[in-house]
Structure formats: C-alpha cells, structure tokens
Design an enzyme around this catalytic site. Structure first.
Site, PDB file in Angstrom:
ATOM      1  CG  ASP A  85      -0.269  -0.133   2.539  1.00 50.84           C
ATOM      2  OD1 ASP A  85       0.760  -0.839   2.608  1.00 50.84           O
ATOM      3  OD2 ASP A  85      -0.738   0.458   3.537  1.00 50.84           O
ATOM      4  CD  GLU A 142       3.014  -1.110   7.821  1.00 47.63           C
ATOM      5  OE1 GLU A 142       3.175  -1.144   9.049  1.00 47.63           O
ATOM      6  OE2 GLU A 142       3.173  -0.065   7.161  1.00 47.63           O
TER       7      GLU A 142
HETATM    8 ZN   LIG Z   1       5.300   3.624   6.387  1.00 45.13          ZN
HETATM    9 ZN   LIG Z   2       6.483   0.893   5.467  1.00 48.51          ZN
END
Ligand SMILES: [Zn+2]
Ligand SMILES: [Zn+2]
Length: 397
Positions: A85, A142
């Site tokens: 991401d 994440e």
């Molecule tokens: Zn980051």
């Molecule tokens: Zn990262």
C-alpha cells in the site's frame, strides 16, 4: 536474456533481474493506492505472477495476493511477506514515473517491497527443484490500523501450516545494499491515547468560578513524562508523546473542555499491559486535584515486533553470505510500528532491513517524506536476501 559465462547463482540471477525490478517498481510507483484500496495494485501483481511458472495465484482478500510454490522435495512451509500500500501524501518528486494518482504516494518504499517479492517469486518459480512450500503474500494496508496483516492472519487460512515467516523493509537511513538484522525486540507497539478534560467554562477574568481545562491539561502533558522517567524502569523502553492539544476559541473565555491526543510506544508486552493504567492514574489524579472530570481512551495499535532469535540468526548467516561481512550489520531497534508482528503470533519469524539510502541519488529522505525515493540497486539486494532466506528456511529440520 543473454547467455554468459558467469556461474548461475541466485545472486547473479537476481542481479540480472534489475531492469525487470525497475519496471515493476516504477509502474507501482506511478499508480499508488492507499490502504484497503489497492485494487489495481493487486490486479497488476496477480497478472505478473500468473506469467510465472509453477505458481498457484489467489486473492485471500479483495486487495491482497498470494502466490504459492509447492516444493519438489520435502521441507518446511515458509511465508514471505511484502506490503503493497501507499500513503495519502502529495508527491514532490519530479522523475518521469512520479505518482499519477494525486494525493497518493509510495513514500514508504512498499513499491520496492512489492517488486522485490515479485522478483523473488520469479527466481523461485523458475527453480527446477525447491524444498518445502513457499508462500508469498502481497499484503494490503500496512499503513492503516488495524492493518491488513490482522485480517490475513486471523480471518483467512493463510497461516495454516506455516512453519516460519520472514519479510523486509527498505531503510533510507541505511546505505544502499546494507542488510540489518537483529534478534529479539525490533519494533515497538504504536498505541494511541485520547484524553478529554471536562472543566467548567466561564469568564477569563474570574477563573475562580471556572474549572480551567487548559491549565489542567498542561499539567497532564507535563506529568505524563513522569510515567516515563519515574513510573517505569530506565531499562524499559517507553515513549509517551502528546501530539495534539485543542481547547478554547478566544481570549476572554475559559472553555469547557480540552482535547489531548498522543502516542505510546513500548517493546515489552508486560509494560504495554501496564501502560494504560499508569497513564490514566496521572490523568485521574490531576483532574481530581482540580475538580475536573475526564474521559480516557487507550487504543491498541500493532503488537510489538519481536524477532525469533533462531530465525534472526539464519538471516544473519544469509546476509553474511549474500552481501559480505562489511554490509551485514546488526539492526538498531526502532520505536516505529509494523503489522508484520501479526504473523509472529502464529509462527516464529524475523523481519529485517535493507538499506536504500544513497546521498547522490537523494534517496536518503526519511520514510513518509514527499520526496522519499529508493536506490533501485537495493531491490537486487532485497531479492538476493529473500530468495536465499526462503531456500534456507525451507530446508527440513
Ligand atoms: Zn510507512
Ligand atoms: Zn512501510
């Protein structure tokens, strides 16, 4: 591909992959998608993986991709993880593959992580013989709590039968090509606190008739540092930072309330368990002393990332063999957080860093900076490390 006289080692195969790694990484960089919205990213990853032999490709969730290489020989099941991401940041770089999705940017290097795992998948899929089972997970989200790892680990069967896990993060603060590994506590638990001080508003000329939430809030901010310096051992890492203080609207009115927010970082699970009460006790005591009420909320972020000593040792050996003694270093623990820690609830594993900082290329801006970028040579080091680690960890006990 040209035929050369070089021995066909993993290291050489990875080095020859550089143009392909650049193509993948630059495409991803150009079309970043933020957490939980990685639809085009996942489709691109899946279509690249489907061109590789011997892989079973699936999507465990809407925006994550899994590639499985079933071994030709017995061995252990190894999970390799990359996060995919981007961040909600307006990019300030000016190279030709700058973000085309205004307001989204790969400013943490996850475009590089994805390219590295694609490269690793390519090398391992083309290998005639492999041991065990290699699962390569391209994880979504994440950067945004509760994180994509939580969903994959606890709501899918991804971790069923996994014996060991590894993954890496590029690090712009380390010289390009350096590999940093450490056993034990590596990254902190990034929790959040939300405090509302409920006073009594009034005229600023008559504070004796009001309960001033700003004066009380200021004491809370100061006293929270005592939790760190007086309430816990100096040997236990703890950070409490108040990062938001909002109250009032003009000069002659004492407001009703003050809002405080901040972050709490710990490594030790025991200290983390004690932290909410240590902090609330300070808030309660100060508010009581001055007749104010309060609301307190402690929000758990990702778990602390604690590397398994044995797996970290294997990675250290692989680093020594892959990049040599000069470039294999011991990582410094960081108070930053990482949802890789979720995988470690189900199987032992270790997370490591690959340096991507090169001054001349200006690839040493900090992560999440609008001019963040990576030295693409580090992608080769990443593939060399991941592919070698996968093979080593898959060997039967
Ligand atoms: Zn980051
Ligand atoms: Zn990262």
């Amino acid at each position: 591909m040209t035929i050369s006289d070089e021995p066909v080692t993993l290291n050489n195969r990875a080095a020859r992959l550089l143009p392909q790694l650049q193509t993948w990484r630059r495409h991803l960089h150009q079309f970043p998608e933020v957490s939980f919205q990685e639809h085009q990213t996942a489709a691109y990853i899946a279509s690249e993986l489907r061109q590789m032999p011997n892989l079973e490709v699936s999507q465990p969730t809407a925006t994550s991709v899994l590639a499985v290489r079933k071994g030709t020989q017995p061995g252990r099941t190894v999970l390799l993880r990359a996060d995919i991401d981007a961040l909600p940041i307006l990019e300030e770089n000016s190279f030709e593959y700058v973000s085309q999705n205004a307001g989204a940017m790969h400013a943490c290097g996850h475009d590089g992580h994805t390219a590295i795992l694609l490269g690793t998948a390519k090398l391992l899929s083309e290998q005639a013989e492999t041991a065990g089972e290699l699962r390569m997970i391209f994880q979504h989200a994440e950067e945004q709590s509760p994180g994509g790892a939580e969903e994959l680990v606890f709501q899918t069967d991804l971790m069923d039968g996994v014996d060991v896990v590894t993954g890496l993060h590029l690090n712009s603060q380390l010289p390009s090509g350096v590999v940093a590994v450490k056993p034990g506590a590596f990254m902190a638990a990034p929790d959040n606190i939300y405090i509302t001080i409920l006073g009594r508003g009034g005229h600023a000329a008559h504070p004796e008739e009001a309960i001033d939430p700003i004066a009380i809030g200021a004491q809370v901010v100061g006293n929270l540092q005592h939790v760190v310096s007086r309430g816990t051992s100096a040997l236990e890492a703890l950070v409490v930072s108040v990062t938001y203080f909002q109250a009032g609207s003009t000069t002659n009115v004492i407001p009703e309330r003050a809002e405080l927010k901040g972050t709490v970082r710990t490594f030790s699970p025991e200290l983390r368990e004690r932290a909410p009460e240590l902090i609330e006790r300070v808030v309660r005591g100060i508010c009581d002393a001055h007749g104010a009420k309060y609301e307190f909320r402690y929000e758990l972020g990702y778990r602390p990332l604690i590397n398994d000593d044995g797996v970290a040792e294997v990675l250290r050996q692989v680093a020594l063999e892959t990049v040599g003694e000069d470039r294999a270093v011991v990582a410094q623990p960081t108070m930053g957080g990482e949802d890789f820690s979720a995988y470690l609830q189900k199987a032992p594993g270790a997370y490591f860093n690959v340096g991507s900082g090169t001054r001349e290329l200006e690839s040493d801006y900090p992560h999440h900076h609008p001019r963040f970028t990576i030295d693409e040579e580090a992608l080769v080091t990443g593939v060399q490390m991941m592919a070698a680690a996968a093979q080593r960890l898959a060997q039967p006990d």
